[in-house]
Design a protein around this motif. Sequence first.
Motif, PDB file in Angstrom:
ATOM      1  N   SER A  87      -3.716  -8.175 -10.934  1.00  0.00           N
ATOM      2  CA  SER A  87      -3.195  -8.910 -12.064  1.00  0.00           C
ATOM      3  C   SER A  87      -2.882  -7.912 -13.190  1.00  0.00           C
ATOM      4  CB  SER A  87      -4.174  -9.999 -12.503  1.00  0.00           C
ATOM      5  OG  SER A  87      -3.523 -10.849 -13.431  1.00  0.00           O
ATOM      6  N   SER A  88      -2.692  -8.425 -14.373  1.00  0.00           N
ATOM      7  CA  SER A  88      -2.212  -7.556 -15.449  1.00  0.00           C
ATOM      8  C   SER A  88      -2.713  -8.093 -16.781  1.00  0.00           C
ATOM      9  CB  SER A  88      -0.681  -7.567 -15.432  1.00  0.00           C
ATOM     10  OG  SER A  88      -0.164  -7.056 -16.631  1.00  0.00           O
ATOM     11  N   ALA A  89      -2.871  -7.189 -17.730  1.00  0.00           N
ATOM     12  CA  ALA A  89      -3.237  -7.613 -19.094  1.00  0.00           C
ATOM     13  C   ALA A  89      -2.153  -8.495 -19.697  1.00  0.00           C
ATOM     14  CB  ALA A  89      -3.458  -6.377 -19.967  1.00  0.00           C
ATOM     15  N   GLY A 135       0.796  -1.243   0.000  1.00  0.00           N
ATOM     16  CA  GLY A 135       0.000   0.000   0.000  1.00  0.00           C
ATOM     17  C   GLY A 135       0.817   1.276   0.000  1.00  0.00           C
ATOM     18  N   ALA A 136       2.166   1.154   0.117  1.00  0.00           N
ATOM     19  CA  ALA A 136       2.991   2.364  -0.009  1.00  0.00           C
ATOM     20  C   ALA A 136       3.465   2.545  -1.449  1.00  0.00           C
ATOM     21  CB  ALA A 136       4.197   2.274   0.927  1.00  0.00           C
ATOM     22  N   GLY A 137       3.094   1.613  -2.315  1.00  0.00           N
ATOM     23  CA  GLY A 137       3.503   1.699  -3.723  1.00  0.00           C
ATOM     24  C   GLY A 137       2.576   2.575  -4.538  1.00  0.00           C
ATOM     25  N   TYR A 138       2.825   2.581  -5.828  1.00  0.00           N
ATOM     26  CA  TYR A 138       2.120   3.504  -6.734  1.00  0.00           C
ATOM     27  C   TYR A 138       0.598   3.267  -6.725  1.00  0.00           C
ATOM     28  CZ  TYR A 138       0.752   5.365 -11.366  1.00  0.00           C
ATOM     29  OH  TYR A 138       0.133   6.012 -12.405  1.00  0.00           O
ATOM     30  N   ILE A 187       5.220  -9.798   3.223  1.00  0.00           N
ATOM     31  CA  ILE A 187       4.096 -10.744   3.129  1.00  0.00           C
ATOM     32  C   ILE A 187       4.553 -12.188   3.304  1.00  0.00           C
ATOM     33  CG2 ILE A 187       2.552  -9.331   1.706  1.00  0.00           C
ATOM     34  CD1 ILE A 187       3.599 -10.962  -0.742  1.00  0.00           C
ATOM     35  N   ARG A 188       5.867 -12.425   3.260  1.00  0.00           N
ATOM     36  CA  ARG A 188       6.349 -13.801   3.441  1.00  0.00           C
ATOM     37  C   ARG A 188       6.656 -14.119   4.905  1.00  0.00           C
ATOM     38  NH1 ARG A 188      10.912 -13.082  -0.857  1.00  0.00           N
ATOM     39  NH2 ARG A 188      10.692 -11.027   0.080  1.00  0.00           N
ATOM     40  N   ASP A 189       6.387 -13.171   5.784  1.00  0.00           N
ATOM     41  CA  ASP A 189       6.662 -13.359   7.204  1.00  0.00           C
ATOM     42  C   ASP A 189       5.383 -13.878   7.877  1.00  0.00           C
ATOM     43  OD1 ASP A 189       7.080 -13.060   9.927  1.00  0.00           O
ATOM     44  OD2 ASP A 189       8.204 -11.183   9.712  1.00  0.00           O
ATOM     45  N   TYR A 240      -5.117  -5.149 -14.884  1.00  0.00           N
ATOM     46  CA  TYR A 240      -4.881  -3.750 -15.248  1.00  0.00           C
ATOM     47  C   TYR A 240      -4.307  -3.676 -16.655  1.00  0.00           C
ATOM     48  CZ  TYR A 240      -4.203  -3.530 -10.095  1.00  0.00           C
ATOM     49  OH  TYR A 240      -4.285  -3.662  -8.734  1.00  0.00           O
ATOM     50  N   PHE A 241      -4.710  -2.615 -17.361  1.00  0.00           N
ATOM     51  CA  PHE A 241      -4.027  -2.304 -18.613  1.00  0.00           C
ATOM     52  C   PHE A 241      -2.843  -1.387 -18.246  1.00  0.00           C
ATOM     53  CE2 PHE A 241      -5.979  -4.662 -22.054  1.00  0.00           C
ATOM     54  CZ  PHE A 241      -6.828  -5.430 -21.269  1.00  0.00           C
ATOM     55  N   ASN A 242      -2.695  -0.209 -18.766  1.00  0.00           N
ATOM     56  CA  ASN A 242      -1.469   0.563 -18.473  1.00  0.00           C
ATOM     57  C   ASN A 242      -1.759   1.749 -17.548  1.00  0.00           C
ATOM     58  OD1 ASN A 242      -0.904  -1.024 -20.976  1.00  0.00           O
ATOM     59  ND2 ASN A 242       1.079  -0.039 -20.780  1.00  0.00           N
TER      60      ASN A 242
HETATM   61  P1  NAD Z   1       4.951  -0.660  -6.754  1.00  0.00           P
HETATM   62  O1  NAD Z   1       6.290  -1.300  -6.834  1.00  0.00           O
HETATM   63  O2  NAD Z   1       4.884   0.822  -6.734  1.00  0.00           O
HETATM   64  O3  NAD Z   1       4.160  -1.201  -5.463  1.00  0.00           O
HETATM   65  C1  NAD Z   1       4.365  -2.505  -4.959  1.00  0.00           C
HETATM   66  C2  NAD Z   1       4.640  -2.357  -3.464  1.00  0.00           C
HETATM   67  O4  NAD Z   1       4.804  -3.653  -2.895  1.00  0.00           O
HETATM   68  C3  NAD Z   1       5.927  -1.577  -3.179  1.00  0.00           C
HETATM   69  O5  NAD Z   1       5.610  -0.540  -2.274  1.00  0.00           O
HETATM   70  C4  NAD Z   1       6.857  -2.597  -2.556  1.00  0.00           C
HETATM   71  O6  NAD Z   1       7.702  -2.022  -1.602  1.00  0.00           O
HETATM   72  C5  NAD Z   1       5.883  -3.605  -1.971  1.00  0.00           C
HETATM   73  N1  NAD Z   1       6.368  -4.978  -1.853  1.00  0.00           N
HETATM   74  C6  NAD Z   1       6.968  -5.738  -2.810  1.00  0.00           C
HETATM   75  N2  NAD Z   1       7.237  -6.965  -2.336  1.00  0.00           N
HETATM   76  C7  NAD Z   1       6.783  -6.993  -1.057  1.00  0.00           C
HETATM   77  C8  NAD Z   1       6.756  -7.995  -0.041  1.00  0.00           C
HETATM   78  N3  NAD Z   1       7.284  -9.205  -0.238  1.00  0.00           N
HETATM   79  N4  NAD Z   1       6.203  -7.693   1.147  1.00  0.00           N
HETATM   80  C9  NAD Z   1       5.685  -6.468   1.377  1.00  0.00           C
HETATM   81  N5  NAD Z   1       5.688  -5.483   0.465  1.00  0.00           N
HETATM   82  C10 NAD Z   1       6.226  -5.731  -0.746  1.00  0.00           C
HETATM   83  O7  NAD Z   1       4.089  -1.253  -7.930  1.00  0.00           O
HETATM   84  P2  NAD Z   1       2.673  -0.782  -8.500  1.00  0.00           P
HETATM   85  O8  NAD Z   1       2.896  -0.196  -9.829  1.00  0.00           O
HETATM   86  O9  NAD Z   1       1.943  -0.016  -7.468  1.00  0.00           O
HETATM   87  O10 NAD Z   1       2.009  -2.197  -8.717  1.00  0.00           O
HETATM   88  C11 NAD Z   1       1.126  -2.758  -7.759  1.00  0.00           C
HETATM   89  C12 NAD Z   1       0.672  -4.110  -8.244  1.00  0.00           C
HETATM   90  O11 NAD Z   1       0.044  -3.967  -9.515  1.00  0.00           O
HETATM   91  C13 NAD Z   1       1.808  -5.107  -8.454  1.00  0.00           C
HETATM   92  O12 NAD Z   1       1.330  -6.393  -8.090  1.00  0.00           O
HETATM   93  C14 NAD Z   1       2.058  -5.049  -9.948  1.00  0.00           C
HETATM   94  O13 NAD Z   1       2.611  -6.249 -10.422  1.00  0.00           O
HETATM   95  C15 NAD Z   1       0.640  -4.842 -10.450  1.00  0.00           C
HETATM   96  N6  NAD Z   1       0.595  -4.219 -11.786  1.00  0.00           N
HETATM   97  C16 NAD Z   1       1.201  -3.016 -11.979  1.00  0.00           C
HETATM   98  C17 NAD Z   1       1.144  -2.417 -13.245  1.00  0.00           C
HETATM   99  C18 NAD Z   1       1.821  -1.091 -13.495  1.00  0.00           C
HETATM  100  O14 NAD Z   1       1.944  -0.695 -14.652  1.00  0.00           O
HETATM  101  N7  NAD Z   1       2.230  -0.336 -12.476  1.00  0.00           N
HETATM  102  C19 NAD Z   1       0.461  -3.054 -14.283  1.00  0.00           C
HETATM  103  C20 NAD Z   1      -0.159  -4.276 -14.039  1.00  0.00           C
HETATM  104  C21 NAD Z   1      -0.093  -4.847 -12.768  1.00  0.00           C
END
Ligand code: NAD
Length: 351
Positions: A125-127, A10-13, A61-63, A179-181
């Motif tokens: 998931s992803s396209a 949840g801290a990711g994009y 998440i593996r803990d 998701y698409f792009n």
């Molecule tokens: P992101 O890297 O910004 O966010 C993923 C987050 O997961 C990060 O904050 C990372 O620190 C955290 N993370 C990774 N492994 C972890 C673990 N083992 N335990 C705890 N935290 C962990 O990526 P995003 O772009 O926000 O993508 C989110 C999801 O959407 C991903 O599953 C990605 O594969 C999927 N996705 C993204 C896109 C894209 O274009 N951004 C497209 C299709 C699918």
Amino acid sequence: MRKTTLITGGAGYIGSHTAVALINAGHNVLVLDNLCNSSRECISRLEQLTLTRVEFIKGDIRDANLLDDIFRRYDIDAVVHFASLKSVAESVRKPLDYYANNVAGTLDLCQAMARNNVFQLVFSSSATVYGEPTRIPIAEDVGTGKPVNPYGRTKLMIEELLTDLCHSDPRWSIGLLRYFNPIGAHESGMIGEDPRGRPNNLLPCLMQVAIGRMPELTVYGNDYPTADGTCVRDYIHVVDLAIGHLKALQVLQHNSGINFWNLGTGTGYSVLQIIQSFEDITGITIPYRFAPRREGDIAQCWADPGKAGRELNWTAQRDLHQMIVDAWRWQSCNPQGYQASFEISALIAVK
Ligand code: NAD
Ligand code: UD1
């Protein structure tokens, strides 16, 4: 008492934008993230943006022990699972890391959920699971194809394991969001995409050129069978995508089994159209040069988002103009991403 939604990654994009959408809709959220591709600053921004204290646990998440502890301490009824490694190029170099983090990590998460009687899950998931599309626009009923890289294969494997899980036990209710792009950023300019190292995706690369961190954009291939020869994709605003998760959670509450939904706009744009739109909107010229095709790229792909429209009551609301304006606001306010503090004075006018 309100139940809590656990947001892994949840801290990711995309996860951070989804946290905002859920909080604004009245959810309690708990963010679990190991920060391998994100920053603690994102959580502070979420708090400023939502005027809410955001529960955050730095962890993996593996803990298994940590997960059990989280499920015991918080009254969690659903998980939105973003945590994943996502670089296609890196997945080719380090496949074990990708299978361990993405596939084994999802297994660990599901096992912990089952141990703690939590059965609602939304998965990113992803396209890419469609592989080379046999029909465009891509509808869910076309079936999955052969992803062309380890990252894509982790997504397909996870889809299959989650499908098996649902078939094994009717208590599970799982939504696979393809998701698409995703591009763009929250309209506040406070949260957005903050790639570590050299980005691979089109918009982050274009932004790096626009702010002068890269001298020019490489356009991979101008000999595709498309109108201008460059690849066509279905770009979707990350806030629309985030709202898709909220809708999916609402539907999963009253459902069981496995569900698949495309989240795209249904409209494709070429690489050159994206560059042109960016230049028109910002007035900034993007120097670019053509290079050979990038391995694994398909010529064109866009979604048929009709199933999500019918079943989730969701359609993307934001157009390409909005995506670019918001992406640029984020980038120009935060040229170093989350490393530098937010400066409102840096807000720039866009046409
Ligand atoms: P992101 O890297 O910004 O966010 C993923 C987050 O997961 C990060 O904050 C990372 O620190 C955290 N993370 C990774 N492994 C972890 C673990 N083992 N335990 C705890 N935290 C962990 O990526 P995003 O772009 O926000 O993508 C989110 C999801 O959407 C991903 O599953 C990605 O594969 C999927 N996705 C993204 C896109 C894209 O274009 N951004 C497209 C299709 C699918
Ligand atoms: C890529 C991944 C996909 C993943 C998604 C989100 C590949 C083959 N696909 O999708 O598995 O789910 O990112 O992480 O990597 N482009 C340029 N110059 C650049 C960057 C990109 O011309 O510097 C072009 C690409 O060739 C492509 C389009 O822009 O035609 C979009 O690329 P990108 O943003 O990487 O997304 P996808 O390739 O669609």
